[in-house]
Design a protein around this motif. Structure first.
Motif, PDB file in Angstrom:
ATOM      1  N   LEU A 197       0.815  -1.212   0.000  1.00 48.01           N
ATOM      2  CA  LEU A 197       0.000   0.000   0.000  1.00 48.01           C
ATOM      3  C   LEU A 197       0.845   1.257   0.000  1.00 48.01           C
ATOM      4  CD1 LEU A 197      -2.809  -0.842   2.591  1.00 48.01           C
ATOM      5  CD2 LEU A 197      -2.795  -1.232   0.124  1.00 48.01           C
TER       6      LEU A 197
ATOM      7  N   ARG B 206       6.757   2.571  -2.644  1.00 48.29           N
ATOM      8  CA  ARG B 206       7.149   2.557  -4.049  1.00 48.29           C
ATOM      9  C   ARG B 206       8.653   2.325  -4.083  1.00 48.29           C
ATOM     10  NH1 ARG B 206       2.849   7.094  -6.013  1.00 48.29           N
ATOM     11  NH2 ARG B 206       2.226   7.374  -3.881  1.00 48.29           N
TER      12      ARG B 206
ATOM     13  N   ARG C 220       8.550   7.845   4.332  1.00 48.98           N
ATOM     14  CA  ARG C 220       7.093   7.829   4.440  1.00 48.98           C
ATOM     15  C   ARG C 220       6.632   6.789   5.460  1.00 48.98           C
ATOM     16  NH1 ARG C 220       4.569   8.325   0.641  1.00 48.98           N
ATOM     17  NH2 ARG C 220       2.950   6.818   0.482  1.00 48.98           N
TER      18      ARG C 220
ATOM     19  N   PRO D 150      -9.962   0.638   4.045  1.00 53.85           N
ATOM     20  CA  PRO D 150     -10.415   0.181   2.707  1.00 53.85           C
ATOM     21  C   PRO D 150      -9.294  -0.377   1.817  1.00 53.85           C
ATOM     22  CG  PRO D 150     -11.452   2.260   3.296  1.00 53.85           C
ATOM     23  CD  PRO D 150     -10.388   2.017   4.325  1.00 53.85           C
TER      24      PRO D 150
ATOM     25  N   ALA E 103      -9.151  -4.260   0.707  1.00 53.69           N
ATOM     26  CA  ALA E 103      -9.203  -4.531  -0.731  1.00 53.69           C
ATOM     27  C   ALA E 103      -8.069  -5.463  -1.127  1.00 53.69           C
ATOM     28  CB  ALA E 103      -9.117  -3.221  -1.520  1.00 53.69           C
TER      29      ALA E 103
ATOM     30  N   LEU F   5      -8.147  -9.727  -2.139  1.00 56.58           N
ATOM     31  CA  LEU F   5      -7.574 -10.246  -3.386  1.00 56.58           C
ATOM     32  C   LEU F   5      -6.612 -11.397  -3.135  1.00 56.58           C
ATOM     33  CD1 LEU F   5      -6.846  -6.957  -5.358  1.00 56.58           C
ATOM     34  CD2 LEU F   5      -8.214  -8.861  -6.201  1.00 56.58           C
TER      35      LEU F   5
ATOM     36  N   LEU G 112     -17.576  -0.633   3.791  1.00 57.87           N
ATOM     37  CA  LEU G 112     -16.182  -0.972   3.542  1.00 57.87           C
ATOM     38  C   LEU G 112     -15.730  -0.562   2.142  1.00 57.87           C
ATOM     39  CD1 LEU G 112     -15.858  -4.408   5.302  1.00 57.87           C
ATOM     40  CD2 LEU G 112     -15.281  -2.139   6.126  1.00 57.87           C
TER      41      LEU G 112
ATOM     42  N   PRO H 278     -14.140   1.516  -0.824  1.00 62.97           N
ATOM     43  CA  PRO H 278     -12.957   2.380  -0.800  1.00 62.97           C
ATOM     44  C   PRO H 278     -13.314   3.858  -0.613  1.00 62.97           C
ATOM     45  CG  PRO H 278     -12.882   0.882  -2.662  1.00 62.97           C
ATOM     46  CD  PRO H 278     -14.214   0.682  -2.006  1.00 62.97           C
ATOM     47  N   THR H 279     -12.520   4.525   0.195  1.00 66.03           N
ATOM     48  CA  THR H 279     -12.692   5.974   0.320  1.00 66.03           C
ATOM     49  C   THR H 279     -11.328   6.629   0.180  1.00 66.03           C
ATOM     50  OG1 THR H 279     -12.482   5.705   2.690  1.00 66.03           O
ATOM     51  CG2 THR H 279     -14.712   5.921   1.834  1.00 66.03           C
TER      52      THR H 279
ATOM     53  N   ASP I  69      -9.898  10.164   1.413  1.00 61.09           N
ATOM     54  CA  ASP I  69      -9.449  10.529   2.752  1.00 61.09           C
ATOM     55  C   ASP I  69      -7.933  10.524   2.879  1.00 61.09           C
ATOM     56  OD1 ASP I  69     -12.049  10.668   3.429  1.00 61.09           O
ATOM     57  OD2 ASP I  69     -12.114   8.717   4.428  1.00 61.09           O
ATOM     58  N   LEU I  70      -7.267   9.915   1.917  1.00 62.15           N
ATOM     59  CA  LEU I  70      -5.822   9.766   2.025  1.00 62.15           C
ATOM     60  C   LEU I  70      -5.120  10.883   1.276  1.00 62.15           C
ATOM     61  CD1 LEU I  70      -5.775   5.958   1.453  1.00 62.15           C
ATOM     62  CD2 LEU I  70      -4.853   7.083   3.458  1.00 62.15           C
ATOM     63  N   SER I  71      -3.991  11.279   1.812  1.00 62.29           N
ATOM     64  CA  SER I  71      -3.226  12.308   1.121  1.00 62.29           C
ATOM     65  C   SER I  71      -2.770  11.764  -0.230  1.00 62.29           C
ATOM     66  CB  SER I  71      -2.032  12.708   1.964  1.00 62.29           C
ATOM     67  OG  SER I  71      -1.214  11.592   2.193  1.00 62.29           O
ATOM     68  N   ALA I  72      -2.530  12.648  -1.145  1.00 63.56           N
ATOM     69  CA  ALA I  72      -2.291  12.273  -2.539  1.00 63.56           C
ATOM     70  C   ALA I  72      -1.138  11.287  -2.676  1.00 63.56           C
ATOM     71  CB  ALA I  72      -2.018  13.517  -3.367  1.00 63.56           C
ATOM     72  N   ARG I  73      -0.087  11.474  -1.907  1.00 59.82           N
ATOM     73  CA  ARG I  73       1.075  10.623  -2.085  1.00 59.82           C
ATOM     74  C   ARG I  73       0.991   9.356  -1.250  1.00 59.82           C
ATOM     75  NH1 ARG I  73       6.552  11.839   1.144  1.00 59.82           N
ATOM     76  NH2 ARG I  73       5.801  10.792   2.986  1.00 59.82           N
ATOM     77  N   ALA I  74      -0.137   9.184  -0.526  1.00 53.74           N
ATOM     78  CA  ALA I  74      -0.172   8.127   0.471  1.00 53.74           C
ATOM     79  C   ALA I  74      -0.151   6.719  -0.127  1.00 53.74           C
ATOM     80  CB  ALA I  74      -1.394   8.294   1.360  1.00 53.74           C
ATOM     81  N   LEU I  75      -0.890   6.475  -1.195  1.00 55.49           N
ATOM     82  CA  LEU I  75      -1.034   5.105  -1.677  1.00 55.49           C
ATOM     83  C   LEU I  75      -0.212   4.825  -2.926  1.00 55.49           C
ATOM     84  CD1 LEU I  75      -4.782   4.177  -1.186  1.00 55.49           C
ATOM     85  CD2 LEU I  75      -2.831   3.643   0.253  1.00 55.49           C
ATOM     86  N   SER I  76       0.358   3.616  -2.961  1.00 56.33           N
ATOM     87  CA  SER I  76       1.151   3.198  -4.115  1.00 56.33           C
ATOM     88  C   SER I  76       0.232   2.932  -5.303  1.00 56.33           C
ATOM     89  CB  SER I  76       1.894   1.918  -3.771  1.00 56.33           C
ATOM     90  OG  SER I  76       0.967   0.855  -3.646  1.00 56.33           O
TER      91      SER I  76
ATOM     92  N   TRP J 275       0.087   0.232  -6.913  1.00 58.20           N
ATOM     93  CA  TRP J 275      -0.438  -1.110  -6.655  1.00 58.20           C
ATOM     94  C   TRP J 275      -1.728  -1.008  -5.844  1.00 58.20           C
ATOM     95  CZ3 TRP J 275      -2.233  -4.971  -3.736  1.00 58.20           C
ATOM     96  CH2 TRP J 275      -2.010  -6.283  -4.136  1.00 58.20           C
ATOM     97  N   ALA J 276      -1.687  -0.203  -4.767  1.00 61.00           N
ATOM     98  CA  ALA J 276      -2.842  -0.058  -3.892  1.00 61.00           C
ATOM     99  C   ALA J 276      -4.015   0.564  -4.638  1.00 61.00           C
ATOM    100  CB  ALA J 276      -2.475   0.800  -2.687  1.00 61.00           C
TER     101      ALA J 276
ATOM    102  N   ALA K  61      -5.553  -2.096  -6.634  1.00 58.76           N
ATOM    103  CA  ALA K  61      -6.257  -3.042  -5.760  1.00 58.76           C
ATOM    104  C   ALA K  61      -7.618  -2.485  -5.353  1.00 58.76           C
ATOM    105  CB  ALA K  61      -5.417  -3.358  -4.520  1.00 58.76           C
ATOM    106  N   LEU K  62      -7.646  -1.193  -5.020  1.00 57.72           N
ATOM    107  CA  LEU K  62      -8.913  -0.568  -4.640  1.00 57.72           C
ATOM    108  C   LEU K  62      -9.900  -0.615  -5.793  1.00 57.72           C
ATOM    109  CD1 LEU K  62      -7.870   2.557  -2.568  1.00 57.72           C
ATOM    110  CD2 LEU K  62      -9.445   0.770  -1.854  1.00 57.72           C
TER     111      LEU K  62
END
Lengths: 425, 425
Positions: free
Chosen positions: A146, A149, A197, A287, A291, A295, B31, B33-34, B37-44, B46-47, B50-51
């Motif tokens: 998640l 990178r 991070r 979430p 997710a 998977l 449940l 996905p939202t 709520d996450l900061s722009a750089r928060a999720l890879s 891949w994530a 997956a969402l």
């Protein structure tokens, strides 16, 4: 003698492997990577890193007195209760066993865990934030997907929990290790320009050094995470095993910005072979975590989760923890007192009474690897090196002495043997 | 009525989800996905994939007659035997429970499985090639890490096992779907210029269409894999459930070039909630697969593995499979005969007697989604759409009728209701 000889030979060839919580192993040679058999384009870069960083299981050494660490004593487990709880769910009238469960975990267990973690560890959580995983490694595997990178910096403790570090590295994380002291992770040494991070920490009882993160450092770390838009991975792997009555609550409990991901496990307080651990997530990460889990894994076996849920809800877990604290606490006190009385100023270790082992700093002129080898040869004594937990070679000499798996009557003789080895060395 | 109304509303909003082997579900709304709520750089990345691709679990619909598919009947399971086998390992004298097991699986179970797969499925394997996993999804997750680089092409069946496809997609695989016929995957339609490094197939009983891959196609597919330096992922999800005595052996059994990765599961023949499946690997893939598994998961619970090992080695598994084949075979025969007698030429389905459901091709002017909705409203009848298993929209109308979870006396009335709906439609 044959085992020790084989061990020495393997050690010389670099095939000795160490797993935190499981002691020293000789690598399982036939399972070592043989990527040359695969065509050049066959394996992904991820797989190539996994081959380079994964450490094979192996066969434990057989020694007379064994200060192996992370070992639990199954004799202390209330088997009759456990059997009774399992049997409850093994009836033809209950179709629960036949169904896919929730990938988030069995709801009554999540409820019981949330209550337990609030009460015993000061974790601030609702059951919805508690996700059951097959082990701490699975939680880290999902978190890494998640958040990491390739090229991302991650702050870690050194020495530290190398198995987590290797997994983060496979995802391409660049580890920045800060050397710990008796008060844990030196947050004040995080470089102001750090772009990390994620920080991986063991605040309750630093692994493997020992020591508890001070409140001042906790507040600093939380402020850093907020400022840096970073997450803190809090591995509370043995937070329930504190023997001096001064339970340090979880870092998660004083996080008011949703920056802490809390990890806990049943491996240390029940059985590793149960394969159950848990993660408490900031609500924003629920979430994407679920997710991903959906998977890759439809959840852990329902039967075990149901039985542990009842084990907790009906008070057996508290009683069991109380007994473990008594038994392990007595062993730790014997070991710590023995070390102080016999070795005094020659060694140093964290005074915090917690966990399943003591990491002993040796005199600076001691040779860690040689001492361990001599212990095995001369006394068939099982000592374990600290070097594999350091990110860099050349750390001051130290050994890990597990006390949870050693008989009380073996502790003093083991310490005496260690003293003799240090004197002779 | 409330449930059906809620279901319709959710369906209209696109929140109906389907899981092969578990029937139709209404998505668990809280449940969803939202990511906002996450900061722009928060999720890879891949994530983020997956969402987008993960499908949430939900609550099953409650209907009168339910042709849900992939459901097992726990009543048929020999609980007394199972309890006895579990109890064997629940003694204080056996410390196995307290230890980490091998990430490859409990050795006696691997031995029992290898013997079973050789005998019942014609799989050509040694126990060392059999790795126990927590489910087929975990096996695919590891295989994808090893073999898939973003942008890699993967050949798949359509309709097909979308849950595997979504996981491959999260890894960046570009799926190339070939439409199946009554004889499975049309290998002769693989483009000569295809750069695919992996093909995902269900040779014994194509999921969800039904039908067995012909020998000619099997040989062609193996030749393609050799030529293309590619692997074949053979999902033998219900290979043991064949009712006409003509067991099609596994594709793996005629592979002499180590190109087939074989997947099997206990979910269909024992319980999904056991969370145990297995993969049989070409020897070259064992080291990278185990290196990865060691990093992410230290193995499945020992207790369950030990009990299933005994269940197999002592003949209980064979007896259980025999009983399932009788019970499910009788239900399938009733359903197939009913469909032929009542609907005749108006419907088409694969003649191969296998698996846990029949996929029924409807008259081309039928409206699949509307038919399912009317079935729920008019008769509280549970029918399930084929559309979600197609890679492209606009497939000919079809429904899935599970027979393993429906009572024999409900089959004829259910078919009569279906006939009435088709006549009225």
């Amino acid at each position: 003698v044959t085992v020790v000889t084989a061990y020495k030979q393997l050690a010389a060839e670099g095939f000795v492997v160490l797993r935190p919580g499981a002691g020293t192993f000789v690598a399982d040679l036939p399972l070592l990577p043989t990527p040359r058999d695969l065509s050049a384009r066959a394996l992904s870069p991820w797989a190539q890193r996994a081959l380079a960083l994964s450490v094979a299981n192996g066969k434990p050494r057989h020694v007379q007195i064994d200060f192996g660490f992370g070992r639990t004593f199954p004799q202390h487990f209330p088997y009759d209760t456990w059997r009774k709880l399992l049997a409850r769910y093994l009836s033809t009238d209950d179709v629960m066993l036949a169904r896919y469960g929730s990938p988030a975990g069995f709801q009554p267990l999540r409820v019981a865990l949330a209550a337990h973690l609030r009460r015993v560890r000061g974790v601030n959580c609702a059951p919805e934030q508690v996700i059951i995983v097959s082990g701490v490694q699975q939680a880290i595997d999902i978190i890494a997907r998640l958040l990491i990178r390739p090229g991302d910096e991650v702050l870690v403790e050194t020495p530290g929990y190398m198995e987590a570090y290797n997994l983060l590295r496979v995802y391409g994380a660049v580890l920045h290790g800060l050397p710990v002291d008796d008060e844990g992770f030196p947050v004040e040494r995080i470089p102001p320009e750090s772009a990390a991070r994620l920080a991986f920490v063991t605040p309750a009882n630093q692994f493997p050094h020992g020591g508890t993160l001070t409140l001042e450092r906790r507040l600093w770390l939380l402020a850093w995470a907020r400022r840096a838009d970073a997450y803190i991975l809090e591995d509370d792997y043995d937070g329930e095993l504190r023997y001096d009555g001064h339970s340090a609550t979880a870092l998660q409990g004083i996080d008011d910005a949703g920056r802490v991901i809390y990890l806990g496990t049943f491996s240390k307080v029940l059985f590793p072979a149960l394969r159950l651990a848990y993660v408490v997530l900031p609500t924003t990460l629920i979430p994407p975590f679920l997710a991903t889990k959906r998977l890759i894994d439809r959840g852990s076996p329902t039967l075990t989760q149901a039985a542990i849920g009842d084990f907790m809800a009906e008070g057996y877990f508290d009683r069991h923890l109380h007994q473990l604290r008594e038994t392990y606490g007595r062993r730790r006190a014997l070991l710590a007192t023995g070390l102080q009385q016999v070795l005094g100023e020659r060694v140093h270790f964290s005074a915090v009474a917690a966990g399943l082992h003591i990491m002993v700093q040796l005199p600076t002129n001691a040779d860690e690897a040689q001492l361990i080898q001599r212990a095995a040869e001369q006394f068939s004594l099982g000592l374990y090196p600290a070097a594999p937990y350091h990110l860099q070679p050349g750390a001051p000499p130290a050994i890990l002495l597990g006390f949870s798996g050693v008989r009380e009557e073996d502790i003093a003789p083991g310490v005496a043997q260690l003293a003799q080895l240090l004197t002779e060395g």
